[in-house]
Design a protein around this motif. Structure first.
Motif, PDB file in Angstrom:
ATOM      1  N   ASP A 274      -3.386   4.128  -9.072  1.00  0.00           N
ATOM      2  CA  ASP A 274      -3.073   5.022  -8.846  1.00  0.00           C
ATOM      3  C   ASP A 274      -1.662   4.487  -8.036  1.00  0.00           C
ATOM      4  N   GLN A 275      -0.761   5.602  -8.621  1.00  0.00           N
ATOM      5  CA  GLN A 275       0.950   5.787  -7.741  1.00  0.00           C
ATOM      6  C   GLN A 275       0.655   5.233  -5.900  1.00  0.00           C
ATOM      7  N   ASN A 276       0.038   5.661  -5.867  1.00  0.00           N
ATOM      8  CA  ASN A 276       0.080   5.993  -3.961  1.00  0.00           C
ATOM      9  C   ASN A 276      -0.320   4.885  -3.863  1.00  0.00           C
ATOM     10  N   THR A 277      -1.428   3.927  -4.329  1.00  0.00           N
ATOM     11  CA  THR A 277      -2.216   2.665  -3.419  1.00  0.00           C
ATOM     12  C   THR A 277      -0.976   1.479  -4.080  1.00  0.00           C
ATOM     13  N   ILE A 278      -0.658   1.343  -5.207  1.00  0.00           N
ATOM     14  CA  ILE A 278       0.142   0.589  -5.568  1.00  0.00           C
ATOM     15  C   ILE A 278       1.518   0.850  -4.399  1.00  0.00           C
ATOM     16  N   ILE A 279       1.789   1.655  -4.648  1.00  0.00           N
ATOM     17  CA  ILE A 279       3.157   1.643  -3.255  1.00  0.00           C
ATOM     18  C   ILE A 279       2.514   1.551  -2.121  1.00  0.00           C
ATOM     19  N   ASN A 280       1.987   1.564  -1.578  1.00  0.00           N
ATOM     20  CA  ASN A 280       0.987   0.906  -0.336  1.00  0.00           C
ATOM     21  C   ASN A 280       0.546  -0.524  -0.530  1.00  0.00           C
ATOM     22  N   ARG A 281       0.153  -0.859  -1.448  1.00  0.00           N
ATOM     23  CA  ARG A 281      -0.153  -2.573  -1.397  1.00  0.00           C
ATOM     24  C   ARG A 281       1.785  -2.924  -1.538  1.00  0.00           C
ATOM     25  N   ILE A 282       2.528  -2.203  -2.052  1.00  0.00           N
ATOM     26  CA  ILE A 282       4.309  -3.346  -2.124  1.00  0.00           C
ATOM     27  C   ILE A 282       4.639  -2.762  -0.285  1.00  0.00           C
ATOM     28  N   LYS A 283       4.489  -1.776  -0.214  1.00  0.00           N
ATOM     29  CA  LYS A 283       4.615  -1.583   1.569  1.00  0.00           C
ATOM     30  C   LYS A 283       3.659  -2.933   2.476  1.00  0.00           C
ATOM     31  N   VAL A 284       2.825  -2.694   2.360  1.00  0.00           N
ATOM     32  CA  VAL A 284       2.221  -3.925   2.738  1.00  0.00           C
ATOM     33  C   VAL A 284       2.156  -5.619   2.835  1.00  0.00           C
ATOM     34  N   TYR A 285       3.006  -5.467   1.139  1.00  0.00           N
ATOM     35  CA  TYR A 285       3.202  -6.869   0.767  1.00  0.00           C
ATOM     36  C   TYR A 285       4.207  -7.068   1.957  1.00  0.00           C
ATOM     37  N   ASN A 286       5.906  -6.356   1.326  1.00  0.00           N
ATOM     38  CA  ASN A 286       7.143  -6.772   2.299  1.00  0.00           C
ATOM     39  C   ASN A 286       6.455  -6.251   3.724  1.00  0.00           C
TER      40      ASN A 286
END
Ligand code: B4P
Length: 192
Positions: free
Chosen positions: A139-151
């Motif tokens: 799910d693209q939204n989950t991936i975007i959230n993972r990147i946000k959490v990483y940042n």
């Protein structure tokens, strides 16, 4: 001992490169993602707690992950060293890792940071999601959230290791072979 933190955002190539590095250098592979997925597959209480968080792209609580790593390091005595893949992901995790290693009379040798742009990460993870069945890759939204959490939570660790003179940036775009070569050069430079 050679103790390497392999660092980078989700999809940077940490798992891919770890497999090769541990063979070449005879290290123990410590991937918190793999350990958590094994718990999820076994349906343990920890696995159920982790599943709910991982599928939203959030991190599992520090105390859970630190306990897992502590156990694994303690049960891997007399080895050449470790590759820490996907760990530490927060400053409390990095501090706890330093304490565990210091108590064993060793420490982190270097932090190798795979640098990959965000669009490339999303493409890679969606690509893996299409074949792996991993819900957090589909799910693209989950991936975007993972990147946000990483940042927000993981990126500050660059400064933590920079302050110790242990941070090495590695270009993470290119063939798996060429990135592996860059990683080996960096490791050989540190251990020479
Ligand atoms: P991880 O298992 O660590 O997953 P990841 O960061 O998504 O994968 P990795 O970075 O290893 O994948 P790779 O690039 O090799 O974490 C999953 C979740 O578990 C986290 O979101 C979190 O919820 C939880 N978790 C784990 N550790 C935690 C911790 N310490 N604290 C709290 N929570 C934690 O591969 C990605 C794709 O790219 C693959 O398809 C691969 O084939 C491809 N690829 C690799 N290199 C490439 C290249 N050079 N070119 C093109 N494609 C490439």
């Amino acid at each position: 001992m050679l103790n390497i933190v392999l660092f980078g955002p989700p999809g940077a190539g940490k798992g891919t490169q770890s497999t090769r590095l541990l063979e070449k250098y005879g290290l123990v592979h410590l991937s918190t993602g793999d350990i958590l997925r094994a718990e999820m597959n076994a349906g343990t209480a920890l696995g159920l707690q982790a599943k709910a968080l991982i599928e939203k792209g959030e991190l599992v609580p520090d105390e859970v992950v630190i306990g897992m790593i502590d156990n694994k390091i303690s049960s891997s005595a007399n080895k050449n060293g470790f590759i820490f893949d996907g760990f530490p992901r927060t400053t409390p995790q990095a501090k706890a890792l330093d304490v565990v290693l210091t108590n064993k009379g060793t420490g982190i040798s270097c932090m190798l940071s795979l640098e990959v742009p965000e669009e490339e990460l999303i493409t890679r993870l969606l690509g893996r999601g299409a074949v792996s069945g991993r819900a957090d890759d589909q799910d693209q939204n989950t991936i975007i959230n993972r990147i946000k959490v990483y940042n927000e939570q993981t990126l500050p660790l660059k400064d933590y290791y920079k302050a110790q003179g242990k941070y090495v940036a590695i270009e993470g775009v290119g063939t798996v072979d060429s990135i592996f070569e860059s990683l080996c050069e960096a490791i050989d430079g540190v251990s020479a």
